[in-house]
Design an enzyme around this catalytic site. Structure first.
Site, PDB file in Angstrom:
ATOM      1  N   CYS A  41       0.863  -1.175   0.000  1.00 42.49           N
ATOM      2  CA  CYS A  41       0.000   0.000   0.000  1.00 42.49           C
ATOM      3  C   CYS A  41       0.904   1.231   0.000  1.00 42.49           C
ATOM      4  O   CYS A  41       2.127   1.126   0.165  1.00 42.49           O
ATOM      5  CB  CYS A  41      -0.914   0.005   1.222  1.00 42.49           C
ATOM      6  SG  CYS A  41      -0.032   0.165   2.797  1.00 42.49           S
ATOM      7  N   HIS A  50       5.472  -5.655   8.852  1.00 43.61           N
ATOM      8  CA  HIS A  50       5.394  -7.057   9.267  1.00 43.61           C
ATOM      9  C   HIS A  50       5.522  -7.981   8.063  1.00 43.61           C
ATOM     10  O   HIS A  50       4.576  -8.671   7.679  1.00 43.61           O
ATOM     11  CB  HIS A  50       4.083  -7.313  10.017  1.00 43.61           C
ATOM     12  CG  HIS A  50       4.071  -6.730  11.388  1.00 43.61           C
ATOM     13  ND1 HIS A  50       2.938  -6.281  12.014  1.00 43.61           N
ATOM     14  CD2 HIS A  50       5.085  -6.503  12.264  1.00 43.61           C
ATOM     15  CE1 HIS A  50       3.247  -5.816  13.212  1.00 43.61           C
ATOM     16  NE2 HIS A  50       4.540  -5.939  13.384  1.00 43.61           N
ATOM     17  N   HIS A  79       3.480   1.813  11.558  1.00 43.67           N
ATOM     18  CA  HIS A  79       2.414   1.686  12.552  1.00 43.67           C
ATOM     19  C   HIS A  79       2.375   2.853  13.528  1.00 43.67           C
ATOM     20  O   HIS A  79       1.410   3.004  14.275  1.00 43.67           O
ATOM     21  CB  HIS A  79       2.602   0.387  13.346  1.00 43.67           C
ATOM     22  CG  HIS A  79       2.760  -0.813  12.478  1.00 43.67           C
ATOM     23  ND1 HIS A  79       3.937  -1.537  12.410  1.00 43.67           N
ATOM     24  CD2 HIS A  79       1.905  -1.421  11.622  1.00 43.67           C
ATOM     25  CE1 HIS A  79       3.786  -2.538  11.558  1.00 43.67           C
ATOM     26  NE2 HIS A  79       2.575  -2.491  11.066  1.00 43.67           N
ATOM     27  N   HIS A  90      -0.883  -4.789  18.943  1.00 43.96           N
ATOM     28  CA  HIS A  90      -0.362  -4.285  17.673  1.00 43.96           C
ATOM     29  C   HIS A  90       0.215  -2.885  17.865  1.00 43.96           C
ATOM     30  O   HIS A  90      -0.317  -2.073  18.621  1.00 43.96           O
ATOM     31  CB  HIS A  90      -1.474  -4.267  16.624  1.00 43.96           C
ATOM     32  CG  HIS A  90      -0.989  -4.037  15.230  1.00 43.96           C
ATOM     33  ND1 HIS A  90      -0.718  -2.784  14.729  1.00 43.96           N
ATOM     34  CD2 HIS A  90      -0.717  -4.906  14.223  1.00 43.96           C
ATOM     35  CE1 HIS A  90      -0.302  -2.895  13.475  1.00 43.96           C
ATOM     36  NE2 HIS A  90      -0.287  -4.166  13.151  1.00 43.96           N
ATOM     37  N   GLU A 112       0.193  -0.241  16.073  1.00 48.87           N
ATOM     38  CA  GLU A 112      -0.702   0.881  15.773  1.00 48.87           C
ATOM     39  C   GLU A 112      -1.596   1.209  16.965  1.00 48.87           C
ATOM     40  O   GLU A 112      -1.749   2.374  17.342  1.00 48.87           O
ATOM     41  CB  GLU A 112      -1.557   0.543  14.551  1.00 48.87           C
ATOM     42  CG  GLU A 112      -2.543   1.636  14.190  1.00 48.87           C
ATOM     43  CD  GLU A 112      -3.439   1.247  13.027  1.00 48.87           C
ATOM     44  OE1 GLU A 112      -4.548   1.809  12.936  1.00 48.87           O
ATOM     45  OE2 GLU A 112      -3.044   0.382  12.212  1.00 48.87           O
ATOM     46  N   THR A 127      -6.572   0.403  11.548  1.00 46.54           N
ATOM     47  CA  THR A 127      -6.787   0.648  10.120  1.00 46.54           C
ATOM     48  C   THR A 127      -6.880  -0.622   9.289  1.00 46.54           C
ATOM     49  O   THR A 127      -7.378  -0.584   8.164  1.00 46.54           O
ATOM     50  CB  THR A 127      -5.660   1.530   9.546  1.00 46.54           C
ATOM     51  OG1 THR A 127      -4.391   0.895   9.790  1.00 46.54           O
ATOM     52  CG2 THR A 127      -5.668   2.913  10.182  1.00 46.54           C
ATOM     53  N   CYS A 169      -8.514   1.745   6.806  1.00 46.91           N
ATOM     54  CA  CYS A 169      -7.800   2.194   5.612  1.00 46.91           C
ATOM     55  C   CYS A 169      -8.501   1.689   4.353  1.00 46.91           C
ATOM     56  O   CYS A 169      -8.843   0.506   4.247  1.00 46.91           O
ATOM     57  CB  CYS A 169      -6.362   1.687   5.651  1.00 46.91           C
ATOM     58  SG  CYS A 169      -5.399   2.129   4.193  1.00 46.91           S
ATOM     59  N   ASN A 222      -2.817  -6.968   8.438  1.00 45.88           N
ATOM     60  CA  ASN A 222      -3.633  -6.851   7.232  1.00 45.88           C
ATOM     61  C   ASN A 222      -3.607  -8.137   6.415  1.00 45.88           C
ATOM     62  O   ASN A 222      -4.601  -8.506   5.790  1.00 45.88           O
ATOM     63  CB  ASN A 222      -3.198  -5.635   6.397  1.00 45.88           C
ATOM     64  CG  ASN A 222      -1.853  -5.830   5.737  1.00 45.88           C
ATOM     65  OD1 ASN A 222      -1.742  -6.464   4.688  1.00 45.88           O
ATOM     66  ND2 ASN A 222      -0.797  -5.289   6.335  1.00 45.88           N
ATOM     67  N   SER A 230       1.880  -5.247   3.101  1.00 40.59           N
ATOM     68  CA  SER A 230       3.309  -5.144   3.399  1.00 40.59           C
ATOM     69  C   SER A 230       4.138  -6.147   2.598  1.00 40.59           C
ATOM     70  O   SER A 230       5.307  -6.372   2.898  1.00 40.59           O
ATOM     71  CB  SER A 230       3.548  -5.349   4.905  1.00 40.59           C
ATOM     72  OG  SER A 230       2.989  -6.573   5.340  1.00 40.59           O
TER      73      SER A 230
END
Length: 376
Positions: A19, A48, A99, A149, A151, A208, A236, A266, A307
């Site tokens: 992304c 990650h 993050h 996490h 984030e 996200t 996101c 994700n 990622s």
């Protein structure tokens, strides 16, 4: 013996792989290595994905774990140290990963004299800003996502900062030792949201990378516990697009292969979406992970987490077409940096800042006024 390769059609999901936020973070880290003197670290794994992390390490970008965090924050020259030793310890750059981190971590790094490169994803920055704003208004904050996490841990720090701002709005300021009644809760699913205490006013924000379905279920459960709930849209769009593209791909293939790091949030959500299709589904991090059973299908669809680098996607696709694993794509797992928990990173930094005010370290899992907590 490997089964005969029966794959005739390999179809990529319309949207897959890196992304914009991850691509930006990787480029910023590489730019820092090319242009900054001394050591270059990322504070925790930049993304990650083990292949990306190994590539960064091969370029001289190290992953800083909590055991070395004190070195990054406090690196005074030893008495009588040689000039080159002083330069090695003081000329250091720390890259904040996609993050994000809590504000007290960022401030501690800056005070240490390190050059800080902030590669936080813009979407995560927006979540941080909104969480701080809600807390500053005196709203409780509910975070939907993985409590461990990076984030989420970082956003918790912005809730603390917002609660401190709420203090300053009290007539005459807050009494010494008193903090506003702002609480932060982390819920990982609807069941945990349904166990929240009854609250008058709160704001709900999502990690996200969670799915819209997960978030909708959590929001519905939270509404039964909160009289006035503000639901922020913080998922996101890149995450949603990858999931939608995978769903659109599923009816055209017989099996699905999701490419990405096993520890990537994700990618795990993408894998969950793939399994919901009821098609045979596998997760692979690199070419060597491709299961022999997949060669029995004639039409295979591939998707990749946000990622996952382009080179890994291309290598996996090539291997599916040829039935072999190109040697050039292999990355030894022994080359991967040590990955440390996000809470340990945050705790190490906050302890270096001190326990006064909003920067005080809070034990994970505790829920108290102005405490960042979790609903178990």
């Amino acid at each position: 013996m490997r089964k005969v390769n029966c794959i005739k059609v390999i179809t990529r999901a319309h949207t897959l792989g890196y992304c914009g936020g991850v691509r930006m973070a990787v480029r910023m880290a590489e730019h820092a290595r090319a242009h900054h003197r001394g050591s270059v670290y990322t504070l925790g794994p930049l993304v990650h994905n083990p292949v990306t992390l190994a590539r960064l390490r091969a370029r001289g970008i190290e992953c800083l774990d909590p055991a070395h965090l004190s070195f990054a924050l406090h690196a005074p020259a030893a008495p009588g140290a040689a000039p080159h030793a002083v330069e090695e310890k003081t000329a250091r750059t720390v890259v904040i990963r996609a993050h994000g981190v809590a504000p007290e971590v960022y401030e501690a790094l800056e005070r240490s004299g390190a050059q800080v490169v902030d590669a936080t994803c813009p979407r995560v920055k927006e979540s941080q800003r909104r969480a701080q704003g809600f807390a500053a208004q005196g709203l409780h904050v509910i975070l939907a996502g993985d409590r461990n996490h990076g984030e989420i841990v970082g956003i918790e720090g912005y809730v603390r900062a917002g609660a401190a701002q709420a203090c300053s709005h009290l007539p005459g300021g807050a009494p010494d030792g008193m903090l506003p009644q702002v609480q932060c809760f982390v819920v990982q699913n609807a069941r945990e949201a349904a166990a929240l205490p009854c609250l008058a006013r709160a704001a709900l924000l999502a990690q996200t990378t969670i799915t819209q379905g997960e978030y909708d279920a959590i929001a519905a459960a939270a509404r039964t516990r909160v009289r006035e709930l503000t639901v922020a849209r913080t998922i996101c769009a890149a995450t949603a697009r990858r999931q939608a593209a995978l769903r659109a791909l599923a009816p055209t293939v017989e099996a699905l292969l999701v490419i990405g790091g096993a520890h990537s949030a994700n990618t795990q959500r993408l894998l969950h979406t793939a399994r919901e299709t009821s098609l045979p589904t596998w997760l692979v991090e690199r070419v060597e992970d491709i299961p022999p059973d997949i060669y029995a299908f004639s039409a295979v669809g591939i998707s990749a987490g946000a990622s996952t680098p382009d080179c890994v996607i291309a290598a996996v696709e090539q291997a599916l077409r040829t039935g072999g694993a190109p040697v050039a794509s292999r990355v030894s797992s022994s080359a991967l940096p040590k990955v440390s928990t996000c809470r340990a990173v945050c705790a190490a930094a906050t302890s270096s800042v001190g326990s006064a005010g909003a920067s005080g370290a809070v034990s994970p899992g505790a829920v108290r006024p102005f405490a960042v907590g979790s609903v178990r």
